[in-house]
Design an enzyme around this catalytic site. Sequence first.
Site, PDB file in Angstrom:
ATOM      1  N   GLY A  29       0.829  -1.204   0.000  1.00  0.00           N
ATOM      2  CA  GLY A  29       0.000   0.000   0.000  1.00  0.00           C
ATOM      3  C   GLY A  29       0.861   1.250   0.000  1.00  0.00           C
ATOM      4  CG  ASP A  84      -7.703  -0.591   4.261  1.00  0.00           C
ATOM      5  OD1 ASP A  84      -7.218   0.289   3.534  1.00  0.00           O
ATOM      6  OD2 ASP A  84      -7.554  -1.812   4.042  1.00  0.00           O
ATOM      7  CD  GLU A 103      -1.783  -6.501   3.227  1.00  0.00           C
ATOM      8  OE1 GLU A 103      -1.394  -5.501   2.612  1.00  0.00           O
ATOM      9  OE2 GLU A 103      -2.920  -6.567   3.716  1.00  0.00           O
TER      10      GLU A 103
HETATM   11  C1  5RP Z   1      -3.301  -3.539   1.359  1.00  0.00           C
HETATM   12  C2  5RP Z   1      -3.567  -3.060   2.734  1.00  0.00           C
HETATM   13  C3  5RP Z   1      -3.056  -1.698   3.097  1.00  0.00           C
HETATM   14  O1  5RP Z   1      -2.239  -1.808   4.210  1.00  0.00           O
HETATM   15  C4  5RP Z   1      -4.222  -0.804   3.408  1.00  0.00           C
HETATM   16  O2  5RP Z   1      -5.121  -0.812   2.309  1.00  0.00           O
HETATM   17  C5  5RP Z   1      -3.761   0.630   3.697  1.00  0.00           C
HETATM   18  O3  5RP Z   1      -3.243   1.185   2.530  1.00  0.00           O
HETATM   19  P1  5RP Z   1      -2.622   2.645   2.486  1.00  0.00           P
HETATM   20  O4  5RP Z   1      -1.346   2.594   3.238  1.00  0.00           O
HETATM   21  O5  5RP Z   1      -2.430   2.906   1.016  1.00  0.00           O
HETATM   22  O6  5RP Z   1      -3.614   3.592   3.107  1.00  0.00           O
HETATM   23  O7  5RP Z   1      -4.153  -3.705   3.558  1.00  0.00           O
HETATM   24  O8  5RP Z   1      -3.938  -4.766   1.114  1.00  0.00           O
END
Ligand code: 5RP
Length: 225
Positions: A29, A84, A103
């Site tokens: 991300g 998120d 993850e």
């Molecule tokens: C990817 C994830 C990310 O950690 C999550 O979506 C947060 O993303 P960002 O750092 O772009 O806000 O779980 O699968």
Amino acid sequence: MTQDELKQAVARAAIDYVVDGEIIGVGTGSTANFFIDELATIKDRIKGTVASSEATAARLRGHGIPVFDLNEVESIAVYIDGADEITDTGAMIKGGGAALTREKIVASVSKQFVCIADGSKLVASLGSFPLPVEVIPMARAAVMRQLAALGGQPRLRTKAGGIEPFITDNGGEIVDVVGLQIADPVALETQINGIVGVIAVGLFAQRGANVCLLGMADGVKTLTF
Ligand code: 5RP
């Protein structure tokens, strides 16, 4: 400060959790990308990394940082990744970037999980962010019916601007579930994991974060769980 500046600040702070001479698990991300760029500045201090997605592996390799297959690695000192949503108990929703399964796997073999996020990700309870669920494509409709029975509105994630299903690094599809009231994240994680055809659910409650570095206007706040 902009959201990107907050993400960069927590990425920089996460360097303090990197263990010299060890393998580091790296998330996926935009926040994880800032961390990868910081990690590049101290790459000679670590043995290497395990990546949670093809995109992360490519960025790590682009910086000349070794990336190991998880099957070649016995232990991971620390896993560093964004979220998120995160609660004040360290439970998270992840998977906005569709990498939730890998993850979860990398986090599960890591001694410590350090979540890095801008302050907007801290919530009183999980569920405003649609809950990602990775599914085996042939089971998509059956799983969606069961997710609807739990009270959510499941939506198939599609490729940007199209109607084709988005396909993950594992060949799975993503169902995003809107409108779930997640009062007990551990119980819901167990329940959704039990649906046949589910590869993984983006609830990280059974194995939540140990530490969260939150980017706030007045600096990086550290939560420990
Ligand atoms: C990817 C994830 C990310 O950690 C999550 O979506 C947060 O993303 P960002 O750092 O772009 O806000 O779980 O699968």
